[in-house]
Motif scaffolding. Structure first.
Motif, PDB file in Angstrom:
ATOM      1  N   ILE A   1       0.839  -1.198   0.000  1.00  0.00           N
ATOM      2  CA  ILE A   1       0.000   0.000   0.000  1.00  0.00           C
ATOM      3  C   ILE A   1       0.877   1.252   0.000  1.00  0.00           C
ATOM      4  O   ILE A   1       0.585   2.232  -0.696  1.00  0.00           O
ATOM      5  N   SER A   2       1.953   1.241   0.792  1.00  0.00           N
ATOM      6  CA  SER A   2       2.869   2.385   0.841  1.00  0.00           C
ATOM      7  C   SER A   2       3.492   2.653  -0.518  1.00  0.00           C
ATOM      8  O   SER A   2       3.567   3.799  -0.967  1.00  0.00           O
TER       9      SER A   2
ATOM     10  N   HIS B   1       1.478   9.453  -5.713  1.00  0.00           N
ATOM     11  CA  HIS B   1       1.648  10.837  -5.260  1.00  0.00           C
ATOM     12  C   HIS B   1       3.077  11.355  -5.398  1.00  0.00           C
ATOM     13  O   HIS B   1       3.324  12.532  -5.146  1.00  0.00           O
ATOM     14  N   GLY B   2       4.023  10.463  -5.761  1.00  0.00           N
ATOM     15  CA  GLY B   2       5.384  10.909  -6.011  1.00  0.00           C
ATOM     16  C   GLY B   2       6.159  11.313  -4.776  1.00  0.00           C
ATOM     17  O   GLY B   2       7.112  12.079  -4.867  1.00  0.00           O
ATOM     18  N   LYS B   3       5.774  10.816  -3.610  1.00  0.00           N
ATOM     19  CA  LYS B   3       6.514  11.129  -2.400  1.00  0.00           C
ATOM     20  C   LYS B   3       6.426   9.961  -1.432  1.00  0.00           C
ATOM     21  O   LYS B   3       5.532   9.117  -1.530  1.00  0.00           O
ATOM     22  N   ASP B   4       7.346   9.938  -0.492  1.00  0.00           N
ATOM     23  CA  ASP B   4       7.417   8.872   0.499  1.00  0.00           C
ATOM     24  C   ASP B   4       6.123   8.825   1.299  1.00  0.00           C
ATOM     25  O   ASP B   4       5.737   9.794   1.944  1.00  0.00           O
TER      26      ASP B   4
ATOM     27  N   ASN C   1       4.936   6.847   6.102  1.00  0.00           N
ATOM     28  CA  ASN C   1       4.379   7.359   7.351  1.00  0.00           C
ATOM     29  C   ASN C   1       2.856   7.297   7.384  1.00  0.00           C
ATOM     30  O   ASN C   1       2.254   7.335   8.463  1.00  0.00           O
ATOM     31  N   LEU C   2       2.210   7.217   6.206  1.00  0.00           N
ATOM     32  CA  LEU C   2       0.757   7.177   6.169  1.00  0.00           C
ATOM     33  C   LEU C   2       0.199   5.893   6.772  1.00  0.00           C
ATOM     34  O   LEU C   2      -0.966   5.830   7.173  1.00  0.00           O
TER      35      LEU C   2
END
Length: 286
Positions: A142-143, A150-153, A156-157
């Motif tokens: 999922i990460s 979204h093009g970013k790490d 953390n979500l």
């Protein structure tokens, strides 16, 4: 889906090493202190304990983990990459089997030591799989999917999911274990951010007398574009050119090495990029 024998052998070796380290960590540190390490691994351990404590059933780690990963595997196969998914399935299967079969080595049951050193090993194991172009399964799928979109790490979500799992664990088995598990997860995430930088960006400001050669090497290594600025060097009052480019953080070292080879006198400033909008090329997962 093309296969390169040497490259794929290296990736498989990293997956095997990561899976073995993950299983060793679960049996040696996580079980010793009764931790719930977050993600689908923590969910699997939580379900194992629920079945054991309340139903008297001993369910193998592999069975629960494979069932939980069914939907994430489909998402990965559909939206991320086929070879990526196959290597991830290998990691999931090996992790489950080795966790069930590998004996634990009693090192310590001190919760704070397990939280720190277990978290370090957990982060290293996940990073090895990611560096091989795979995941250890579960929430990592999922990460990766969210990071690609979204093009970013986005690692953390997944914290919100882990909060739910650890809250359930706290209610059922005591808050002390849940709180130590949060420390375990935090340590693991920090190691992951340090070792795996695919979804982090760096801005390069390169003052050079050979802008074309510098841009050519940036394009060759990263397939990214660049912008050329003209200015004046105030120390020597001479015309200067500066190449501006944003690249993935895992590409920076190679880019700088190649720039140095074409212009040893280049002045290079590398800056961490916290936010980026607009088109940004990212190598697709295979």
């Amino acid at each position: 889906m093309e296969f390169s024998l040497r490259k794929d052998a290296k990736r498989i070796a990293l997956v095997i090493l990561g899976s073995a380290l993950y299983a060793f960590n679960v049996n040696t540190f996580v079980h010793a202190a009764g931790m719930f390490p977050g993600g689908f691994s923590g969910t699997t351990l939580l379900l194992q304990e629920i079945f054991h404590r309340f139903l008297g059933l001993e369910i193998p780690y592999t069975v629960i983990n494979l069932l939980l990963n069914g939907i994430p595997v489909y998402i990965s196969f559909r939206f991320i990459g086929r070879k990526f998914t196959l290597l991830s399935c290998l990691a999931i299967l090996l992790t489950g089997l080795l966790t069930d079969l590998m004996p634990g080595i009693p090192v310590t049951s001190e919760p704070i030591l397990v939280s720190v050193f277990g978290g370090l090993l957990n982060g290293c194991a996940i990073s090895l799989c990611l560096l091989a172009g795979a995941t250890s399964g579960g929430t990592d799928f999922i990460s990766i999917y969210l990071s690609e979109q979204h093009g970013k790490d986005s690692f953390n979500l997944i914290l919100g999911y882990n909060v739910v799992i650890l809250s359930i664990a706290g209610l059922l088995f005591g808050w002390e274990r849940a709180l130590y598990s949060i420390l375990f997860q935090y340590t693991s995430t920090q190691v992951l951010h340090t070792l795996y930088k695919r979804y982090q960006q760096q801005t390069l400001l390169i003052v050079t007398e050979r802008p074309k050669e510098v841009y050519d090497t940036i394009k060759e290594v990263t397939n990214h574009g660049a912008t050329l600025f003209h200015g004046t060097g105030l120390y020597e009052h001479k015309d200067r050119t500066m190449v501006y480019s944003v690249v993935s953080a895992d590409e920076v070292k190679r880019v700088i090495t190649n720039v140095r080879s074409v212009d040893p006198r280049a002045f290079i400033n590398s800056i961490k990029t916290n936010s980026l909008t607009g088109q940004f090329y990212r190598r697709p997962n295979d």
